[in-house]
Scaffold this motif. Structure first.
Motif, PDB file in Angstrom:
ATOM      1  N   GLU A  15     -13.508  15.146 -11.112  1.00  0.00           N
ATOM      2  CA  GLU A  15     -13.032  16.386 -11.738  1.00  0.00           C
ATOM      3  C   GLU A  15     -12.421  17.340 -10.709  1.00  0.00           C
ATOM      4  OE1 GLU A  15     -11.888  18.169 -14.998  1.00  0.00           O
ATOM      5  OE2 GLU A  15     -13.154  16.394 -15.103  1.00  0.00           O
ATOM      6  N   LYS A  26     -10.195   9.426 -10.488  1.00  0.00           N
ATOM      7  CA  LYS A  26     -10.344  10.722  -9.813  1.00  0.00           C
ATOM      8  C   LYS A  26     -11.575  11.427 -10.338  1.00  0.00           C
ATOM      9  CE  LYS A  26      -5.532  12.093  -8.971  1.00  0.00           C
ATOM     10  NZ  LYS A  26      -4.517  13.095  -9.332  1.00  0.00           N
ATOM     11  N   HIS A  36      -2.801  11.605 -14.071  1.00  0.00           N
ATOM     12  CA  HIS A  36      -3.718  12.741 -13.944  1.00  0.00           C
ATOM     13  C   HIS A  36      -5.149  12.262 -13.692  1.00  0.00           C
ATOM     14  CE1 HIS A  36      -6.439  15.887 -15.620  1.00  0.00           C
ATOM     15  NE2 HIS A  36      -5.651  16.663 -14.924  1.00  0.00           N
ATOM     16  N   ASP A  37      -5.539  11.205 -14.380  1.00  0.00           N
ATOM     17  CA  ASP A  37      -6.920  10.723 -14.303  1.00  0.00           C
ATOM     18  C   ASP A  37      -7.178   9.762 -13.153  1.00  0.00           C
ATOM     19  OD1 ASP A  37      -7.554  12.201 -16.529  1.00  0.00           O
ATOM     20  OD2 ASP A  37      -7.323  10.534 -17.933  1.00  0.00           O
ATOM     21  N   LYS A  52      -8.946  16.305  -9.691  1.00  0.00           N
ATOM     22  CA  LYS A  52      -7.946  16.644 -10.699  1.00  0.00           C
ATOM     23  C   LYS A  52      -7.543  18.112 -10.569  1.00  0.00           C
ATOM     24  CE  LYS A  52      -9.877  13.423 -14.046  1.00  0.00           C
ATOM     25  NZ  LYS A  52     -10.525  13.305 -15.350  1.00  0.00           N
ATOM     26  N   THR A  98      -5.347  18.589  -7.483  1.00  0.00           N
ATOM     27  CA  THR A  98      -3.991  18.091  -7.714  1.00  0.00           C
ATOM     28  C   THR A  98      -3.183  19.099  -8.527  1.00  0.00           C
ATOM     29  OG1 THR A  98      -4.845  15.824  -7.716  1.00  0.00           O
ATOM     30  CG2 THR A  98      -2.646  16.153  -8.630  1.00  0.00           C
TER      31      THR A  98
END
Length: 160
Positions: free
Chosen positions: A130, A128, A18-19, A133, A136
């Motif tokens: 903000e 990534k 995620h990050d 994220k 995505t």
């Protein structure tokens, strides 16, 4: 005792995907003490805040929490000690050069046993922002909704 076969997952860093944007992944062996292996066999470890650093031509795993072995004595290990990763020299050189680029880092994705040996899956990753994220997550949600709509249409078609 028969030798273990296959891959037995111990810990996974779900937040990493995620990050970070994963660029390349590698499988690395680890240099561990006996109590660390026993603790890992109990399925206890945490990869949160873990990272890999290249130092003097060697890869080191930092900040990975492997709790002390409950039946361990004075020989027990410290929970957050740095651990050496076993990689080929070319892989280390490649990781070192790529990680020097701005925004790139090396992170652990998973700890597991493969054929009885402790392994660590590491990844060359780029952080990534903000908005990346959010984008995505939005894409994932859109594809999920599309799949739901298609399966609902198929169900209606079968019923008719």
């Amino acid at each position: 005792m028969a030798k273990e076969k296959g891959r037995k997952l111990i810990a996974q860093n779900k937040k990493a995907r995620h990050d970070y944007t994963i660029i390349d992944t590698y499988e690395a062996g680890m240099v561990l003490t006996g109590t660390e292996v026993k603790s890992l066999r109990q399925g206890r470890a945490s990869l949160v805040d873990g990272f890999v650093q290249i130092d003097g031509g060697e890869a080191w795993l930092h900040n990975v929490h492997v709790p002390e072995y409950s039946q361990g004595t004075w020989t027990n290990h410290s929970a957050r000690r740095r651990r050496k990763l076993l990689l080929h020299a070319e892989e280390i050189a490649k990781l070192d050069s790529k990680s020097q680029e701005t925004g790139h880092t090396i992170i652990p994705l998973a700890l597991y046993f493969k054929d009885g040996r402790a392994k660590c899956e590491i990844a060359l990753a780029k952080g990534k922002r903000e908005y990346d994220k959010r984008q995505t997550l939005r894409e994932k949600q859109d594809t999920r909704e599309a799949h739901r709509a298609m399966s609902a249409a198929r169900r209606k078609q079968r019923a008719a």
